[in-house]
Design a protein around this motif. Structure first.
Motif, PDB file in Angstrom:
ATOM      1  N   GLU A  59      -0.759  19.621 -24.728  1.00 24.27           N
ATOM      2  CA  GLU A  59       0.244  18.857 -23.989  1.00 24.27           C
ATOM      3  C   GLU A  59       1.611  19.503 -24.123  1.00 24.27           C
ATOM      4  OE1 GLU A  59      -1.704  14.403 -24.394  1.00 24.27           O
ATOM      5  OE2 GLU A  59      -0.107  14.971 -25.772  1.00 24.27           O
ATOM      6  N   ILE A  60       2.427  19.247 -23.118  1.00 26.83           N
ATOM      7  CA  ILE A  60       3.797  19.755 -23.112  1.00 26.83           C
ATOM      8  C   ILE A  60       4.717  18.638 -22.635  1.00 26.83           C
ATOM      9  CG2 ILE A  60       3.477  20.727 -20.801  1.00 26.83           C
ATOM     10  CD1 ILE A  60       5.454  22.918 -21.527  1.00 26.83           C
ATOM     11  N   ALA A  61       5.908  18.588 -23.216  1.00 25.26           N
ATOM     12  CA  ALA A  61       6.926  17.623 -22.795  1.00 25.26           C
ATOM     13  C   ALA A  61       8.255  18.360 -22.706  1.00 25.26           C
ATOM     14  CB  ALA A  61       7.025  16.473 -23.791  1.00 25.26           C
ATOM     15  N   VAL A  62       9.041  18.003 -21.700  1.00 26.05           N
ATOM     16  CA  VAL A  62      10.345  18.645 -21.477  1.00 26.05           C
ATOM     17  C   VAL A  62      11.368  17.553 -21.197  1.00 26.05           C
ATOM     18  CG1 VAL A  62      11.663  20.269 -20.052  1.00 26.05           C
ATOM     19  CG2 VAL A  62       9.229  20.683 -20.472  1.00 26.05           C
ATOM     20  N   SER A  63      12.575  17.747 -21.728  1.00 20.58           N
ATOM     21  CA  SER A  63      13.686  16.843 -21.449  1.00 20.58           C
ATOM     22  C   SER A  63      14.944  17.681 -21.294  1.00 20.58           C
ATOM     23  CB  SER A  63      13.853  15.841 -22.598  1.00 20.58           C
ATOM     24  OG  SER A  63      14.937  14.983 -22.338  1.00 20.58           O
ATOM     25  N   MET A  64      15.756  17.335 -20.297  1.00 19.23           N
ATOM     26  CA  MET A  64      16.999  18.086 -20.119  1.00 19.23           C
ATOM     27  C   MET A  64      18.060  17.217 -19.474  1.00 19.23           C
ATOM     28  SD  MET A  64      16.167  20.606 -16.993  1.00 19.23           S
ATOM     29  CE  MET A  64      15.616  19.947 -15.441  1.00 19.23           C
ATOM     30  N   LEU A  65      19.298  17.490 -19.842  1.00 20.96           N
ATOM     31  CA  LEU A  65      20.435  16.804 -19.244  1.00 20.96           C
ATOM     32  C   LEU A  65      20.768  17.484 -17.921  1.00 20.96           C
ATOM     33  CD1 LEU A  65      22.687  16.257 -22.374  1.00 20.96           C
ATOM     34  CD2 LEU A  65      21.279  14.565 -21.175  1.00 20.96           C
ATOM     35  N   MET A  66      20.968  16.696 -16.894  1.00 22.81           N
ATOM     36  CA  MET A  66      21.229  17.237 -15.562  1.00 22.81           C
ATOM     37  C   MET A  66      22.617  17.885 -15.470  1.00 22.81           C
ATOM     38  SD  MET A  66      18.374  16.790 -14.260  1.00 22.81           S
ATOM     39  CE  MET A  66      18.473  17.090 -12.518  1.00 22.81           C
ATOM     40  N   ARG A  67      23.558  17.391 -16.240  1.00 18.18           N
ATOM     41  CA  ARG A  67      24.906  17.985 -16.215  1.00 18.18           C
ATOM     42  C   ARG A  67      24.950  19.386 -16.837  1.00 18.18           C
ATOM     43  NH1 ARG A  67      28.936  15.279 -14.171  1.00 18.18           N
ATOM     44  NH2 ARG A  67      28.832  13.033 -14.022  1.00 18.18           N
ATOM     45  N   ALA A  68      23.890  19.773 -17.529  1.00 18.52           N
ATOM     46  CA  ALA A  68      23.869  21.093 -18.171  1.00 18.52           C
ATOM     47  C   ALA A  68      23.554  22.229 -17.189  1.00 18.52           C
ATOM     48  CB  ALA A  68      22.873  21.094 -19.327  1.00 18.52           C
ATOM     49  N   PHE A  69      23.254  21.910 -15.935  1.00 15.59           N
ATOM     50  CA  PHE A  69      23.048  22.965 -14.940  1.00 15.59           C
ATOM     51  C   PHE A  69      24.372  23.655 -14.655  1.00 15.59           C
ATOM     52  CE2 PHE A  69      19.025  20.861 -13.911  1.00 15.59           C
ATOM     53  CZ  PHE A  69      18.209  21.975 -13.739  1.00 15.59           C
ATOM     54  N   VAL A  70      24.336  24.980 -14.613  1.00 15.28           N
ATOM     55  CA  VAL A  70      25.523  25.788 -14.345  1.00 15.28           C
ATOM     56  C   VAL A  70      25.362  26.419 -12.967  1.00 15.28           C
ATOM     57  CG1 VAL A  70      26.885  27.759 -15.118  1.00 15.28           C
ATOM     58  CG2 VAL A  70      25.835  26.242 -16.806  1.00 15.28           C
ATOM     59  N   PHE A  71      26.375  26.268 -12.148  1.00 12.97           N
ATOM     60  CA  PHE A  71      26.395  26.800 -10.786  1.00 12.97           C
ATOM     61  C   PHE A  71      27.437  27.916 -10.682  1.00 12.97           C
ATOM     62  CE2 PHE A  71      24.712  22.591 -10.495  1.00 12.97           C
ATOM     63  CZ  PHE A  71      23.868  22.570  -9.404  1.00 12.97           C
ATOM     64  N   LYS A  72      27.335  28.716  -9.632  1.00  9.64           N
ATOM     65  CA  LYS A  72      28.329  29.773  -9.410  1.00  9.64           C
ATOM     66  C   LYS A  72      29.681  29.196  -9.016  1.00  9.64           C
ATOM     67  CE  LYS A  72      25.039  33.347  -8.233  1.00  9.64           C
ATOM     68  NZ  LYS A  72      24.489  34.239  -7.227  1.00  9.64           N
ATOM     69  N   LYS A  73      29.635  28.047  -8.360  1.00  4.74           N
ATOM     70  CA  LYS A  73      30.878  27.412  -7.898  1.00  4.74           C
ATOM     71  C   LYS A  73      30.990  26.016  -8.501  1.00  4.74           C
ATOM     72  CE  LYS A  73      30.986  29.841  -3.496  1.00  4.74           C
ATOM     73  NZ  LYS A  73      30.984  29.698  -2.030  1.00  4.74           N
ATOM     74  N   ASN A  74      32.190  25.683  -8.952  1.00  8.21           N
ATOM     75  CA  ASN A  74      32.427  24.370  -9.556  1.00  8.21           C
ATOM     76  C   ASN A  74      32.164  23.230  -8.575  1.00  8.21           C
ATOM     77  OD1 ASN A  74      33.075  25.357 -12.054  1.00  8.21           O
ATOM     78  ND2 ASN A  74      35.272  25.456 -11.635  1.00  8.21           N
ATOM     79  N   LEU A  75      32.472  23.457  -7.298  1.00 12.52           N
ATOM     80  CA  LEU A  75      32.276  22.418  -6.295  1.00 12.52           C
ATOM     81  C   LEU A  75      30.792  22.079  -6.139  1.00 12.52           C
ATOM     82  CD1 LEU A  75      33.759  20.569  -4.358  1.00 12.52           C
ATOM     83  CD2 LEU A  75      33.553  22.349  -2.603  1.00 12.52           C
ATOM     84  N   MET A  76      29.936  23.087  -6.239  1.00  4.19           N
ATOM     85  CA  MET A  76      28.483  22.839  -6.184  1.00  4.19           C
ATOM     86  C   MET A  76      28.047  21.972  -7.361  1.00  4.19           C
ATOM     87  SD  MET A  76      26.760  26.430  -5.116  1.00  4.19           S
ATOM     88  CE  MET A  76      26.994  27.170  -3.520  1.00  4.19           C
ATOM     89  N   HIS A  77      28.579  22.277  -8.536  1.00  6.34           N
ATOM     90  CA  HIS A  77      28.279  21.495  -9.741  1.00  6.34           C
ATOM     91  C   HIS A  77      28.702  20.038  -9.551  1.00  6.34           C
ATOM     92  CE1 HIS A  77      28.866  20.094 -13.944  1.00  6.34           C
ATOM     93  NE2 HIS A  77      27.790  20.821 -14.160  1.00  6.34           N
ATOM     94  N   GLU A  78      29.882  19.854  -9.016  1.00 10.14           N
ATOM     95  CA  GLU A  78      30.413  18.516  -8.796  1.00 10.14           C
ATOM     96  C   GLU A  78      29.550  17.742  -7.792  1.00 10.14           C
ATOM     97  OE1 GLU A  78      34.386  16.639  -6.765  1.00 10.14           O
ATOM     98  OE2 GLU A  78      34.653  18.406  -8.034  1.00 10.14           O
TER      99      GLU A  78
END
Length: 185
Positions: A59-78
Motif C-alpha cells: 500500500e501507498i499513501a500520499v499527502s500534500m499541501l496544495m499551497r506548496a505548488f510552485v509556479f513560474k508566475k506568482n499570478l498563476m500561483h494566486e
C-alpha cells in the motif's frame, strides 16, 4: 501477573518493530502537473509531498499541501490557490492505493500499476497510476504518471478562460523512500 504483562509488552514491541521494517517514508516527494493550453502552458511542482509505502501490505499513501505548488508566475500561483483549488477551504490533497503485483524483494526495476483513490477539493476519484519502482540500497525509488480531468473535482473555469486551461492535466510523481525506522535513530 507481572510475567503476563511483560510477555504482552514484549509481543507489542516485537510486532511494532517488525511492521516498521516493512514501512518506508518519503518526506520530500515531488508531485508536478502540466496543463497544455493554446495561450500559455501551466506547470507547477510541489517538493513537499509526504508518502508512506508499506511493502508488506503493498500500500501507498500520499499527502500534500496544495499551497506548496510552485509556479513560474506568482499570478498563476494566486489563481490556482484562490480561484480553482480554494486552498483555504481544501488545504491538502491525499491519495491511498494498492500496488498491484508488487514484489518488494525483486532487485530489478518493476513497472507496476497503483490503483487507489485521490482526494482533491474534498472530492474522491478512483485513479490508476503507471509506475516504475526501483529497489535502492536503502529503500525504494518510485516514479509514475497519470492524468486528471479538471471537471471531476468540481473546478470551475470561467468561459472566458476556457481556452487558457486544459480540461485534462498530466501529473507526475517521484518519491525516494527510506526505512521509516531510520527517521527516529
Amino acid at each position: 501477573m507481572n510475567k503476563l504483562f511483560l510477555l504482552f509488552l514484549f509481543s507489542v514491541l516485537f510486532f511494532t518493530q517488525l511492521s516498521a521494517q516493512n514501512q518506508f517514508i518519503a518526506r520530500q516527494g515531488q508531485v508536478s502537473f502540466f496543463s497544455y493550453a493554446s495561450v500559455e502552458n501551466i506547470e507547477a511542482k510541489n517538493n513537499q509531498a509526504l508518502s508512506i509505502l508499506d511493502t508488506e501490505k503493498k500500500e501507498i499513501a500520499v499527502s500534500m499541501l496544495m499551497r506548496a505548488f510552485v509556479f513560474k508566475k506568482n499570478l498563476m500561483h494566486e489563481h490556482f490557490n484562490e480561484s480553482y483549488i480554494e486552498s483555504d477551504i481544501f488545504p491538502k490533497a491525499t491519495f491511498e492505493g494498492k500496488i498491484i503485483d508488487f514484489d518488494p524483494l525483486a532487485s530489478d526495476v518493476q513497472t507496476k500499476l497503483i490503483k487507489g483513490t485521490i482526494k482533491i477539493r474534498g472530492i474522491s476519484r478512483e485513479v490508476s497510476i503507471k509506475t516504475s519502482i526501483n529497489k535502492t540500497p536503502k529503500g525504494f525509488y518510485l516514479e509514475g504518471n497519470f492524468s486528471l480531468v479538471v471537471k471531476d473535482f468540481n473546478i470551475k473555469i470561467p468561459p472566458i478562460l476556457s481556452n487558457n486551461i486544459a480540461k485534462i492535466v498530466s501529473v507526475k510523481i517521484k518519491f525516494q523512500y527510506i526505512p521509516y525506522a531510520e527517521i527516529y535513530r
